[in-house]
Design a protein around this motif. Structure first.
Motif, PDB file in Angstrom:
ATOM      1  N   GLN A 214       1.765  10.798 -23.500  1.00  0.00           N
ATOM      2  CA  GLN A 214       2.668  11.297 -22.458  1.00  0.00           C
ATOM      3  C   GLN A 214       3.087  10.068 -21.678  1.00  0.00           C
ATOM      4  O   GLN A 214       2.219   9.267 -21.291  1.00  0.00           O
ATOM      5  CB  GLN A 214       1.926  12.228 -21.513  1.00  0.00           C
ATOM      6  N   SER A 215       4.372   9.934 -21.466  1.00  0.00           N
ATOM      7  CA  SER A 215       4.798   8.727 -20.756  1.00  0.00           C
ATOM      8  C   SER A 215       6.144   8.935 -20.089  1.00  0.00           C
ATOM      9  O   SER A 215       6.953   9.745 -20.533  1.00  0.00           O
ATOM     10  CB  SER A 215       4.877   7.560 -21.755  1.00  0.00           C
TER      11      SER A 215
ATOM     12  N   SER B  48       1.867   5.380 -18.738  1.00  0.00           N
ATOM     13  CA  SER B  48       1.632   6.119 -19.977  1.00  0.00           C
ATOM     14  C   SER B  48       0.221   6.665 -19.983  1.00  0.00           C
ATOM     15  O   SER B  48      -0.688   6.071 -19.389  1.00  0.00           O
ATOM     16  CB  SER B  48       1.779   5.203 -21.193  1.00  0.00           C
TER      17      SER B  48
ATOM     18  N   GLU C 257      11.451   7.942 -23.462  1.00  0.00           N
ATOM     19  CA  GLU C 257      11.291   9.191 -24.230  1.00  0.00           C
ATOM     20  C   GLU C 257      11.618   9.016 -25.718  1.00  0.00           C
ATOM     21  O   GLU C 257      10.828   9.387 -26.585  1.00  0.00           O
ATOM     22  CB  GLU C 257      12.221  10.232 -23.578  1.00  0.00           C
TER      23      GLU C 257
ATOM     24  N   GLN D 173       9.082   7.144 -27.908  1.00  0.00           N
ATOM     25  CA  GLN D 173       7.691   7.601 -27.972  1.00  0.00           C
ATOM     26  C   GLN D 173       7.240   8.003 -29.375  1.00  0.00           C
ATOM     27  O   GLN D 173       6.113   7.752 -29.758  1.00  0.00           O
ATOM     28  CB  GLN D 173       7.483   8.758 -26.985  1.00  0.00           C
TER      29      GLN D 173
ATOM     30  N   ARG E 295      -2.429  11.888 -28.553  1.00  0.00           N
ATOM     31  CA  ARG E 295      -1.217  12.406 -27.929  1.00  0.00           C
ATOM     32  C   ARG E 295      -0.746  11.428 -26.875  1.00  0.00           C
ATOM     33  O   ARG E 295      -1.569  10.796 -26.199  1.00  0.00           O
ATOM     34  CB  ARG E 295      -1.546  13.748 -27.284  1.00  0.00           C
TER      35      ARG E 295
END
Ligand code: ADP
Length: 492
Positions: free
Chosen positions: A473-474, A480, A428, A431, A471
């Motif tokens: 998201q992972s 990911s 997080e 990122q 964008r």
């Protein structure tokens, strides 16, 4: 025109401020003096006229009491009143004329018009029973016309109002020159003017001082800005005396902060570049030195070392290539080679075809799902590079037998490319940094896979050049998903 730019002198803000102050102070001062002196003159004349009216009233009463007009030719009867008439005329420095009911002048202190008929409007009106006054400002005189009537007649007239014709026997006309009063006023004005001049000078000095005081914060601001422009960026601009100077200070401080941030990021970039470029060179030196240090190294060892050196050279070349790509895109107006209505389906299929071999090495399954046919205005070379970086990363940062799922979809305005993997994922807190130049979550792994840390920075630049967005998201250990969104129509 000789081509040289003309420099016009720029007016200081002090001048309009000073002019405003002068308007607000000196002009009212002058106007006030003028009004006061006019008022003073009016007052003097009014008082003089009132006094004249009083004297006339007394004189008229005396005349009617002594039957002056009836006995006008009897000097023994009129001498006392005549003396009184002369005294009053002298007192006012004026002329008294007595008119009888035939409008004939029976007495004139100037002895000029005795026996003549008078036709002055106010005199005729005074025969109506009411005293008349007239002031001629232009010719500088006034006169008072006073009716001479018996006491009873006066009272009866007052009780019956103006309608009844009172028994007026004659009229007393006092003419007085107001020149003396005007002269007195002029003399006072003259004296006042000197005072006014001194006062104006004093006010001018006060205005100049006030203007300087008002401008003090502005001057302070200019001084601080000058110091700042001379390179003293550490000094904070702080002039909060006025809202305007505070706003300017804040704006400048914010600009300085941004410039400093740009400067710091540039320095960091240069130091990162030097470091990145030095790493392969250091490896090459170590490899070469070890080879040279050996007396008679076997041929395989030579080959092996030379292969490593060649790899390092490739790596150096890749870093330089990536850097050049970035620099080219960072320019103010990078060349965009837009192809109208390019097929995005084909473009992605082509990328996947190229990357299939490295996916196969790791037994990674590459799935391509094209929801619809998409045609858009894009720079094919650049967009290929951007998407290639994303798919390559999804393969590189994946595990054995992992999956990479690429989806292409669109609506009436945008097309969307989703690159989803079930690889190592990105923690997080990392990122937000992965799009920065040279940023790697795991340096060793990135190096192992031949990464430069510039791939995502290049990708993001390209997407922004297409007015799109990316964008991420992972979740660490789960995988990911990078989602790219780009408008179908390119508007430069
Ligand atoms: P690199 O050349 O190191 O791949 P990138 O700019 O492409 O540089 O990526 C920056 C870093 O982001 C990588 O070093 C890696 O740590 C992380 N990263 C990028 N893509 C992925 C992914 N799909 N899964 C996990 N980590 C990723």
């Amino acid at each position: 025109m000789n081509g040289r730019k003309r420099v016009f002198p720029v007016m200081s803000i002090r001048i309009p401020i000073l002019l405003c102050l002068i308007f607000a102070t000196l002009i009212p001062l002058v106007l006030q003096e003028r009004a006061l002196s006019g008022y003073y003159r009016q007052n003097l004349i009014r008082e003089d006229m009132m006094e004249a009216q009083n004297r006339c009233l007394i004189l008229a009463n005396e005349m009617s009491g002594s039957g002056y007009l009836d006995n006008i030719n009897d000097t023994s009867q009129t001498s006392a009143v005549n003396a009184e008439i002369n005294t009053i005329a002298d007192f006012f420095g004026g002329r008294i004329v007595v008119v009888n009911s035939d409008f004939r002048i029976v007495r004139d202190t100037f002895q000029l018009s005795q026996g003549k008929t008078i036709v002055v409007g106010e005199v005729l009106r005074a025969f109506g029973g009411q005293p008349q006054t007239h002031l001629n400002e232009k010719k500088d005189y006034y006169y008072v016309a006073y009716p001479i009537q018996p006491k009873q007649a006066q009272n009866a007239a007052a009780a019956a109002g103006a309608q009844t014709q009172p028994a007026v026997k004659g009229v007393l006309l006092l003419t007085v020159s107001t020149e003396k009063i005007s002269q007195t006023q002029k003399d006072i004005s003259g004296e006042m003017q000197v005072l006014e001049l001194i006062l104006m000078l004093g006010m001018f000095v006060a205005d100049a001082a006030a203007a300087a005081l008002i401008l003090r914060p502005v001057r302070k601001l200019v001084r601080q800005l000058r110091q700042s422009s001379e390179g003293n960026l550490d000094e904070k601009i702080d002039v909060a005396s006025y809202r305007e100077t505070r706003d300017i200070s804040n704006a400048v401080n914010s600009t300085v902060r941004q410039l400093r941030a740009i400067d710091e990021s540039r320095q960091e970039f240069v130091s990162n570049v030097s470091h990145e470029l030095k790493t392969p060179i250091t490896s090459i030196r170590v490899l070469a030195d070890s080879l040279m240090g050996m007396d008679h190294p076997p041929a395989e060892m030579y080959r092996e070392f030379m292969e490593d050196i060649s790899n390092e050279v490739d790596r150096e070349a890749k870093i330089i290539d990536d850097l050049l790509t970035l620099v080219r895109m960072d320019r103010k107006s990078p060349d965009m080679n837009i192809t109208a209505n390019a097929s995005i389906n084909l473009l992605i299929a082509d990328i996947l075809k190229k990357l299939k071999p490295i996916a196969r090495q790791k037994n990674i399954e590459l799935i391509y799902e094209s929801v619809r046919e998409v045609r858009a205005d894009v720079d094919e070379m650049k967009l290929s590079l951007a998407l290639m970086n994303l798919v390559e990363n999804a393969i590189k940062y994946n595990r054995e037998e992992g999956k990479v799922h690429v989806t292409l979809d669109a609506d009436h305005r945008m097309f969307y490319v989703k690159i989803e993997d079930n690889g190592i994922g990105i923690p997080e807190e990392e990122q937000k940094h992965v799009f920065e130049k040279f940023y790697r979550v795991d340096k060793a792994r990135s190096r192992e896979t031949g990464g430069t840390g510039l791939g995502l920075a290049i990708t993001k630049n390209i997407i922004v050049l297409h007015h799109g967005a990316i964008r991420l998201q992972s979740a660490e250990g789960e995988g990911s998903t990078f989602t790219v969104r780009i408008p179908l129509r390119y508007v430069p």
